[in-house]
Scaffold this active site. Structure first.
Site, short mmCIF file in Angstrom:
data_model
loop_
_atom_site.label_atom_id
_atom_site.label_comp_id
_atom_site.label_asym_id
_atom_site.label_seq_id
_atom_site.Cartn_x
_atom_site.Cartn_y
_atom_site.Cartn_z
N TRP A 183 -7.00 -8.54 -8.61
CA TRP A 183 -6.56 -7.44 -7.75
C TRP A 183 -5.07 -7.61 -7.46
O TRP A 183 -4.63 -8.69 -7.08
CB TRP A 183 -7.33 -7.42 -6.41
CG TRP A 183 -6.70 -6.44 -5.47
CD1 TRP A 183 -6.75 -5.08 -5.58
CD2 TRP A 183 -5.87 -6.74 -4.34
NE1 TRP A 183 -6.00 -4.51 -4.58
CE2 TRP A 183 -5.45 -5.49 -3.80
CE3 TRP A 183 -5.43 -7.92 -3.73
CZ2 TRP A 183 -4.61 -5.41 -2.69
CZ3 TRP A 183 -4.61 -7.83 -2.63
CH2 TRP A 183 -4.21 -6.59 -2.11
N GLU A 224 -10.13 -4.91 -10.15
CA GLU A 224 -10.46 -4.26 -8.88
C GLU A 224 -9.48 -3.15 -8.53
O GLU A 224 -8.28 -3.39 -8.41
CB GLU A 224 -10.47 -5.32 -7.76
CG GLU A 224 -10.92 -4.77 -6.40
CD GLU A 224 -10.97 -5.84 -5.32
OE1 GLU A 224 -10.28 -6.88 -5.46
OE2 GLU A 224 -11.68 -5.64 -4.32
N LYS A 226 -8.24 0.20 -6.06
CA LYS A 226 -8.11 0.44 -4.61
C LYS A 226 -7.48 1.79 -4.39
O LYS A 226 -6.74 2.29 -5.25
CB LYS A 226 -7.24 -0.68 -4.02
CG LYS A 226 -7.13 -0.67 -2.53
CD LYS A 226 -6.67 -2.02 -2.02
CE LYS A 226 -6.47 -1.97 -0.52
NZ LYS A 226 -6.30 -3.29 0.07
N ASP A 260 -15.07 -2.58 -4.83
CA ASP A 260 -15.05 -3.08 -3.46
C ASP A 260 -15.46 -1.91 -2.56
O ASP A 260 -14.92 -0.81 -2.67
CB ASP A 260 -13.63 -3.57 -3.12
CG ASP A 260 -13.53 -4.19 -1.73
OD1 ASP A 260 -13.94 -3.53 -0.75
OD2 ASP A 260 -13.01 -5.32 -1.60
N HIS A 263 -12.77 0.26 -0.84
CA HIS A 263 -11.62 0.71 -1.62
C HIS A 263 -11.66 2.17 -2.06
O HIS A 263 -11.02 2.54 -3.03
CB HIS A 263 -11.43 -0.19 -2.84
CG HIS A 263 -10.87 -1.53 -2.47
ND1 HIS A 263 -10.32 -2.39 -3.37
CD2 HIS A 263 -10.76 -2.14 -1.27
CE1 HIS A 263 -9.92 -3.49 -2.75
NE2 HIS A 263 -10.18 -3.37 -1.48
N HIS A 287 -17.63 -6.19 -4.64
CA HIS A 287 -17.09 -6.82 -3.44
C HIS A 287 -17.76 -6.15 -2.26
O HIS A 287 -17.45 -4.99 -1.95
CB HIS A 287 -15.57 -6.64 -3.37
CG HIS A 287 -14.81 -7.75 -4.00
ND1 HIS A 287 -13.46 -7.94 -3.83
CD2 HIS A 287 -15.24 -8.78 -4.78
CE1 HIS A 287 -13.09 -9.02 -4.50
NE2 HIS A 287 -14.14 -9.54 -5.08
N ASP A 295 -9.84 0.20 4.81
CA ASP A 295 -10.30 -1.04 4.17
C ASP A 295 -10.11 -2.21 5.13
O ASP A 295 -9.33 -3.12 4.89
CB ASP A 295 -9.48 -1.25 2.88
CG ASP A 295 -9.91 -2.48 2.12
OD1 ASP A 295 -11.10 -2.82 2.17
OD2 ASP A 295 -9.05 -3.10 1.46
N ASP A 297 -12.11 -4.57 6.08
CA ASP A 297 -12.77 -5.83 5.78
C ASP A 297 -13.52 -6.43 6.96
O ASP A 297 -13.42 -7.62 7.23
CB ASP A 297 -11.76 -6.83 5.17
CG ASP A 297 -11.35 -6.44 3.76
OD1 ASP A 297 -12.22 -6.44 2.87
OD2 ASP A 297 -10.16 -6.09 3.55
N ASP A 327 -16.56 -9.96 0.48
CA ASP A 327 -15.11 -9.91 0.69
C ASP A 327 -14.84 -9.28 2.06
O ASP A 327 -14.78 -8.07 2.19
CB ASP A 327 -14.45 -9.08 -0.43
CG ASP A 327 -12.93 -9.03 -0.27
OD1 ASP A 327 -12.38 -9.84 0.49
OD2 ASP A 327 -12.30 -8.16 -0.92
#
Ligand code: RNT
Ligand code: ZN
Length: 419
Positions: A183, A224, A226, A260, A263, A287, A295, A297, A327
């Site tokens: 990424w 990855e 995004k 992800d 993303h 992810h 995003d 997380d 993640d």
């Protein structure tokens, strides 16, 4: 504590009505690896012997005490968290978690700088996954693999090459394939005029990395994508279309997509993307995260989308083809509670997805009974899943219900608070 065995027996009877073999599903769930990210334990900082914070448009917020300061502390914390997470686990490292005696730059890292991690993983019998760290570095401020400065781009290509070699070393030593995730944070705060130049350079950089390491074995590489990052709101080099195009055109067994869950635009969901990708690809790297408005997380929740993703993988018959990795990074709560909660929720979603009459629902659909399909799909949302979950955790010695929470609090008192 209630009678867990009794609860399990009742649940077993309940699921048997629909032809579901609970023990078989527990076994499948247990053997499905989840790659536990190391970076929840220290807010994505790592152990390079150089000052500098997290950059790249990702952020940890909060300053809860007790973050790991050394690799030994991090390993101890990972072990503690793992003792409450049932099922097969791998550990997912980032390149900045190297343990060189003196500062070693990203383009010069070697397997030996990860020897402690490898010895530890071998001793525990777990596999290791890996991530080049294309961020949190003076040379990543503007761009990395898409940089128009050839010196900078070459630096990051060298880093990618080193990482694939280290991945091969992990695979060789642990006896388990190493899944690498690429990424890059490259993007722009404003709308650039040249939007293809950076992509062609990124493409060429990846090509160079794969070409230089084509002899590397037992390594899978996720690319990855995004939608945006903080400070790079208008343009992302590694967009979904770019990454999907790259993976499909490359058509190599080891180059796959990383999806992800944080993303994409807020109304897009990963659960709806999997089948289309599996129509063209043999594997996907996931992810699992939780975006709250962006995003962010957050710790993975046992929420509709996490459940929908695992349901989709079971329905596609792709649970064993999907590399499931977590993640997230929350620095506002006890970091071990964060890990245990997020990983247990990921595992729970897998088990819940397996405890559904998938073949029967497929048949209803094939026969055109869409009313029956709806009724069945809804019924299982309230099935006595937690009775099976408690039994499974107990059987694996990973703590029933919330029994782990007080033990983690004790660890906070004895260990974390003294840091
Ligand atoms: C960033 C990506 C990436 C990172 C980790 C730390 O948006 O999700 O996977 O979170 O590499
Ligand atoms: Zn990610």
């Amino acid at each position: 504590m209630y009678d867990v065995k009794k609860g399990y027996e009742i649940a077993k009877e309940y699921y048997a009505q629909y032809g579901i073999d609970v023990d078989k599903m527990i076994e499948i769930c247990d053997k499905t690896p989840i790659s536990m990210h190391c970076w929840q334990g220290d807010d994505v900082i790592g152990f390079e012997k150089k000052e500098g914070g997290l950059t790249g448009g990702i952020q940890t917020t909060g300053d809860y005490p007790g973050a790991a300061r050394t690799a030994d502390e991090l390993r101890a914390d990972i072990e503690k968290a793992m003792s409450y997470i049932p099922g097969e686990l791998k550990v997912n490292l980032h390149a900045n978690y190297q343990e060189a005696d003196d500062f070693v730059d990203r383009d010069a890292i070697e397997p030996k700088h990860f020897e402690n991690w490898v010895n530890w993983a071998v001793e525990k019998g777990i596999g290791l996954d890996f991530n080049p760290t294309y961020f949190s570095h003076p040379l990543s401020e503007k761009a990395t693999l898409s940089s128009s400065d050839e010196k900078i781009r070459e630096f990051w290509i060298r880093h990618g090459i080193k990482c694939r070699q280290i991945g091969a070393y992990f695979a060789e030593k642990t006896g388990k394939p190493c899944v690498i995730n690429h990424w890059i944070p490259d993007g722009d705060k404003e709308f650039p005029i040249d939007t293809i130049g950076p992509r062609l350079r990124f493409k060429d950089s990846l090509d160079q990395i794969f070409e230089a390491t084509k002899d590397v074995e037992n390594v899978m590489d996720g690319i990855e994508s995004k939608v945006f990052g903080i400070g790079a709101e208008s343009f992302t080099v590694g967009s979904h279309e770019f990454c999907m195009g790259y993976v499909m055109k490359k058509n190599l067994d080891n180059v796959i997509m990383t999806l992800d869950t944080g993303h994409y635009h807020p109304t897009e969901v990963v659960s709806a993307k999997l089948a289309s990708i599996y129509a063209f690809s043999d594997h996907v790297l996931l992810h699992v995260s939780r975006p709250v408005r962006w995003d962010s997380d957050h710790v993975v929740a046992f929420d509709d989308e996490t459940k929908a993703i695992m349901e989709e993988l079971v329905r596609l018959g792709k649970l064993d083809k999907t590399y499931i990795a977590t993640d997230f990074f929350d620095a506002s709560i006890n970091r071990i509670v964060a890990w245990v909660t997020g990983l247990r929720n990921t595992r729970k979603a897998i088990l819940a997805a397996l405890l559904q009459p998938v073949d029967h629902m497929k048949k209803l659909e094939a026969d055109g009974d869409v009313s029956g399909r709806l009724a069945f799909a809804q019924e299982f949302k309230a099935a006595p899943f937690s009775l099976v979950w408690d039994y499974y955790c107990d059987k694996n010695g990973k703590g029933i219900g919330l029994s782990w929470l007080d033990e983690v609090r004790q660890y906070e008192k004895d260990v974390l608070s003294k840091r």
